[in-house]
Design a protein around this motif. Structure first.
Motif, mmCIF file in Angstrom:
data_model
loop_
_atom_site.group_PDB
_atom_site.id
_atom_site.type_symbol
_atom_site.label_atom_id
_atom_site.label_comp_id
_atom_site.label_asym_id
_atom_site.label_seq_id
_atom_site.Cartn_x
_atom_site.Cartn_y
_atom_site.Cartn_z
ATOM 1 N N GLY A 60 39.714 30.426 37.932
ATOM 2 C CA GLY A 60 39.506 31.023 39.042
ATOM 3 C C GLY A 60 37.955 30.384 39.795
ATOM 4 N N GLY A 61 37.916 30.567 41.006
ATOM 5 C CA GLY A 61 36.825 30.254 41.643
ATOM 6 C C GLY A 61 36.793 29.004 42.233
ATOM 7 N N ILE A 227 33.150 38.229 40.501
ATOM 8 C CA ILE A 227 33.917 36.902 40.894
ATOM 9 C C ILE A 227 33.921 35.856 39.826
ATOM 10 C CG2 ILE A 227 33.523 37.315 43.402
ATOM 11 C CD1 ILE A 227 31.718 34.878 43.150
ATOM 12 N N ALA A 228 35.045 35.253 39.843
ATOM 13 C CA ALA A 228 34.875 34.179 38.731
ATOM 14 C C ALA A 228 33.686 33.240 39.042
ATOM 15 C CB ALA A 228 36.062 33.300 38.896
ATOM 16 N N LYS A 229 33.272 32.634 38.020
ATOM 17 C CA LYS A 229 31.947 31.563 38.248
ATOM 18 C C LYS A 229 31.021 32.166 39.071
ATOM 19 C CE LYS A 229 34.467 28.104 39.438
ATOM 20 N NZ LYS A 229 34.992 26.495 39.801
ATOM 21 N N PRO A 230 30.106 33.339 38.732
ATOM 22 C CA PRO A 230 29.377 33.936 39.353
ATOM 23 C C PRO A 230 28.139 33.012 39.863
ATOM 24 C CG PRO A 230 29.373 34.737 37.285
ATOM 25 C CD PRO A 230 30.405 34.145 37.301
ATOM 26 N N LYS A 274 34.651 40.311 48.815
ATOM 27 C CA LYS A 274 35.735 40.543 47.643
ATOM 28 C C LYS A 274 35.091 41.778 46.933
ATOM 29 C CE LYS A 274 37.947 39.136 43.220
ATOM 30 N NZ LYS A 274 38.025 37.752 42.370
ATOM 31 N N ASP A 275 33.761 41.816 46.449
ATOM 32 C CA ASP A 275 33.326 42.877 46.142
ATOM 33 C C ASP A 275 33.248 44.234 46.907
ATOM 34 O OD1 ASP A 275 32.500 41.714 43.484
ATOM 35 O OD2 ASP A 275 30.985 40.390 44.543
#
Length: 313
Positions: A60-61, A227-230, A274-275
């Motif tokens: 993801g991301g 999230i993916a890849k923060p 998203k958060d």
């Protein structure tokens, strides 16, 4: 956290991971071979509705969510359109309508964070979640939708669709599938895309919103995200005195977030949209990183040509 460390190494491996990868290489080769066999054996089925898939070959991301939103915004005013996704992280099963024509029909535990994000941020959104994507497509057609947008639909080889595949700027360093690197499919699967957007086809801008109650002093602010890849949020770290990252789709707990604020002597949070759908009911001071995405005329025309061909079929 181990999960975030692992994700980082799947993209940019350190020395320890390179050593581990040597022993994982046979598994990576087997995994890639299985995916090639799946792709070769499965024949796509036409479900009698235009289906546009937004996917990628990596974990993801890669920008799927804002792109799905941009496609919906572009075509939904003229074509009855719905968004279909699995609803990863939700506490429900089966086919669920999250929103229909702008009316939200469930809570975030039922929908999952990404589905609720679509439902709350897109005008007149219609969103379905289902582990079985073909069931959702059949339901969408039954309910009068002419276009279904599949979020993360590349793996659904059995569905006839217009295949948009994103190529992220931060692709895994090693060109190998899991478990060695962050490719879910062999990199040569890009050849199965109907369209791979270039840097000129997607324009994205981001800014920190001023709602619901801004307190933007850096010394009073922390950055929180799941999230993916923060590391993609690095440019926003300068606006906060501390940053706290959780695994993708993490279910925030109010007391946990309040403790982070207390320990950091802060009263304000910056997070992604998203958060925010998971934090908004906590009664905290939050500003949201909003991403606005637009499509080039070439990109829109590619999708429009496919939709027209399906509607006239």
């Amino acid at each position: 956290m181990f999960k975030i460390w692992l994700e980082k190494n799947l993209y940019d491996p350190g020395v320890i991971w390179l050593i581990i990868s040597f022993f994982l290489l046979p598994l990576s080769i087997i995994f890639g071979f299985i995916q090639m066999i799946r792709r070769a054996l499965i024949k796509p089925k036409d479900y009698g509705i235009a289906v546009v898939s937004v996917g990628n070959l990596t974990l993801g991301g890669s920008g799927k969510t804002p792109l799905v939103g941009a496609i919906f915004t572009e075509f939904s005013p003229e074509i009855p359109t719905c968004i279909i996704l699995r609803g990863y992280g939700r506490k429900s099963h089966g086919l669920q309508y999250v929103a229909k024509n702008g009316e939200i029909l469930c809570d975030i535990k039922t929908s999952g964070d990404e589905a609720m994000l679509y439902a709350k941020t897109l005008k007149n959104a219609s969103v379905l979640v289902s582990e079985n994507r073909e069931n959702a497509i059949i339901q969408a057609k039954k309910d009068g939708f002419a276009l279904a947008i599949l979020d993360d639909g590349f793996s659904k080889f059995h569905i006839e669709k217009f295949e948009i595949v994103l190529r992220p700027s931060d692709s895994p360093l090693l060109p190998l599938p899991l478990p060695v690197a962050g490719y879910r499919y062999p990199p040569n699967f890009y050849k199965f895309a109907d369209f791979i957007p270039s840097i000129d086809d997607i324009k994205s801008t981001s800014e920190i919103s001023n709602f619901p109650n801004p307190h933007t002093d850096k010394e009073n602010t922390i950055l929180i995200s799941a999230i993916a890849k923060p590391w993609r949020l690095k440019e926003f770290e300068k606006h906060a005195k501390a940053s706290f990252y959780f695994p993708d789709h993490y279910d925030f707990i109010k007391d946990e977030i309040q403790n982070l604020l207390h320990k950091s002597s802060a009263t304000h949070i910056i997070c992604t949209a998203k958060d925010f759908v998971k934090l908004e009911n906590f009664g905290l001071n939050i500003s949201v990183i909003e991403l606005k995405t637009t499509l080039s005329e070439n990109f829109k025309n590619q999708i429009k040509a496919y939709i027209t061909s399906k509607l006239n079929h």
